[in-house]
Scaffold this motif. Structure first.
Motif, short mmCIF file in Angstrom:
data_model
loop_
_atom_site.label_atom_id
_atom_site.label_comp_id
_atom_site.label_asym_id
_atom_site.label_seq_id
_atom_site.Cartn_x
_atom_site.Cartn_y
_atom_site.Cartn_z
N MET A 1 0.82 -1.19 0.00
CA MET A 1 0.00 0.00 0.00
C MET A 1 0.87 1.25 0.00
O MET A 1 0.35 2.34 0.11
CB MET A 1 -0.94 -0.01 1.19
CG MET A 1 -1.97 -1.12 1.13
SD MET A 1 -3.27 -1.04 2.36
CE MET A 1 -2.38 -1.52 3.81
N ALA A 2 2.14 1.09 -0.14
CA ALA A 2 3.06 2.21 -0.11
C ALA A 2 3.01 2.99 -1.43
O ALA A 2 3.84 2.82 -2.30
CB ALA A 2 4.47 1.72 0.16
N GLY A 3 2.01 3.83 -1.58
CA GLY A 3 1.92 4.66 -2.78
C GLY A 3 1.15 4.02 -3.91
O GLY A 3 0.86 4.67 -4.89
N TYR A 4 0.82 2.73 -3.82
CA TYR A 4 0.08 2.06 -4.87
C TYR A 4 -1.41 2.15 -4.58
O TYR A 4 -1.82 2.16 -3.42
CB TYR A 4 0.48 0.59 -4.96
CG TYR A 4 1.90 0.38 -5.41
CD1 TYR A 4 2.24 0.51 -6.75
CD2 TYR A 4 2.89 0.07 -4.50
CE1 TYR A 4 3.54 0.32 -7.17
CE2 TYR A 4 4.20 -0.11 -4.90
CZ TYR A 4 4.52 0.02 -6.25
OH TYR A 4 5.81 -0.16 -6.64
N PRO A 5 -2.23 2.21 -5.63
CA PRO A 5 -3.68 2.18 -5.37
C PRO A 5 -4.06 0.83 -4.77
O PRO A 5 -3.43 -0.19 -5.06
CB PRO A 5 -4.29 2.36 -6.76
CG PRO A 5 -3.24 1.93 -7.71
CD PRO A 5 -1.93 2.22 -7.04
N PHE A 6 -5.05 0.82 -3.90
CA PHE A 6 -5.50 -0.44 -3.33
C PHE A 6 -7.00 -0.34 -3.10
O PHE A 6 -7.59 0.73 -3.18
CB PHE A 6 -4.75 -0.78 -2.03
CG PHE A 6 -5.09 0.11 -0.87
CD1 PHE A 6 -6.03 -0.27 0.08
CD2 PHE A 6 -4.47 1.34 -0.71
CE1 PHE A 6 -6.35 0.54 1.13
CE2 PHE A 6 -4.77 2.17 0.35
CZ PHE A 6 -5.72 1.77 1.28
N ASN A 7 -7.62 -1.45 -2.83
CA ASN A 7 -9.05 -1.53 -2.65
C ASN A 7 -9.38 -1.26 -1.18
O ASN A 7 -9.15 -2.11 -0.33
CB ASN A 7 -9.55 -2.91 -3.08
CG ASN A 7 -11.05 -2.98 -3.17
OD1 ASN A 7 -11.75 -2.32 -2.41
ND2 ASN A 7 -11.53 -3.78 -4.08
N ALA A 8 -9.94 -0.10 -0.89
CA ALA A 8 -10.24 0.27 0.50
C ALA A 8 -11.35 -0.59 1.10
O ALA A 8 -11.37 -0.83 2.29
CB ALA A 8 -10.63 1.75 0.57
N LYS A 9 -12.28 -1.08 0.26
CA LYS A 9 -13.37 -1.93 0.77
C LYS A 9 -12.90 -3.36 1.00
O LYS A 9 -13.42 -4.05 1.86
CB LYS A 9 -14.54 -1.92 -0.20
CG LYS A 9 -15.32 -0.64 -0.19
CD LYS A 9 -16.59 -0.78 -1.00
CE LYS A 9 -17.42 0.48 -0.90
NZ LYS A 9 -18.70 0.33 -1.61
N CYS A 10 -11.98 -3.82 0.21
CA CYS A 10 -11.42 -5.19 0.33
C CYS A 10 -9.91 -5.07 0.29
O CYS A 10 -9.27 -5.44 -0.71
CB CYS A 10 -11.93 -6.07 -0.81
SG CYS A 10 -13.71 -6.16 -0.96
N PRO A 11 -9.30 -4.54 1.34
CA PRO A 11 -7.86 -4.25 1.31
C PRO A 11 -7.00 -5.51 1.37
O PRO A 11 -7.42 -6.54 1.90
CB PRO A 11 -7.64 -3.40 2.55
CG PRO A 11 -8.73 -3.80 3.47
CD PRO A 11 -9.91 -4.14 2.61
N PRO A 12 -5.80 -5.40 0.81
CA PRO A 12 -4.86 -6.51 0.92
C PRO A 12 -4.33 -6.62 2.35
O PRO A 12 -4.38 -5.66 3.11
CB PRO A 12 -3.74 -6.11 -0.04
CG PRO A 12 -3.81 -4.63 -0.10
CD PRO A 12 -5.25 -4.27 0.09
#
Length: 105
Positions: A1-12
């Motif tokens: 998640m360091a600067g990359y887009p990610f899924n806030a509803k289903c986070p990695p």
């Protein structure tokens, strides 16, 4: 998640799942939660021998035909597809562990 887009509803979860699938448990989760919902790739998946197709546009996502030309049903976005699309009265998000095959277009 360091600067990359990610899924806030289903986070990695890198601590639990490692980095092989960008913090998701397996390829299917990465494909649905990241590639489709965040990166907005078009998607085909197979469940119980039936293929399903989803088009991902900038402003919406849609279930469509196998050629991605006719829209069957529109959704707000990829996460809405995961939360609202149902097969056999089960939400797609709950069926991801049982998906037989998925690929991006």
């Amino acid at each position: 998640m360091a600067g990359y887009p990610f899924n806030a509803k289903c986070p990695p979860n890198y601590e639990q799942n490692g980095g092989l699938y960008h913090g998701y448990k397996n390829n299917s989760e990465e494909t649905f939660f990241y590639d489709f919902a965040v990166q907005k790739y078009d998607l085909r998946f197979c469940y119980k021998g039936i293929d399903y197709y989803f088009l991902s546009e900038r402003d919406y996502a849609a279930q469509c035909d196998e050629h991605f030309t006719n829209e069957i049903r529109r959704f707000k976005d990829g996460n809405a597809v995961l939360e609202e699309f149902e097969i056999e009265s089960k939400k797609l998000i709950d069926l991801i562990p049982f998906i037989e095959d998925c690929e991006l277009y």
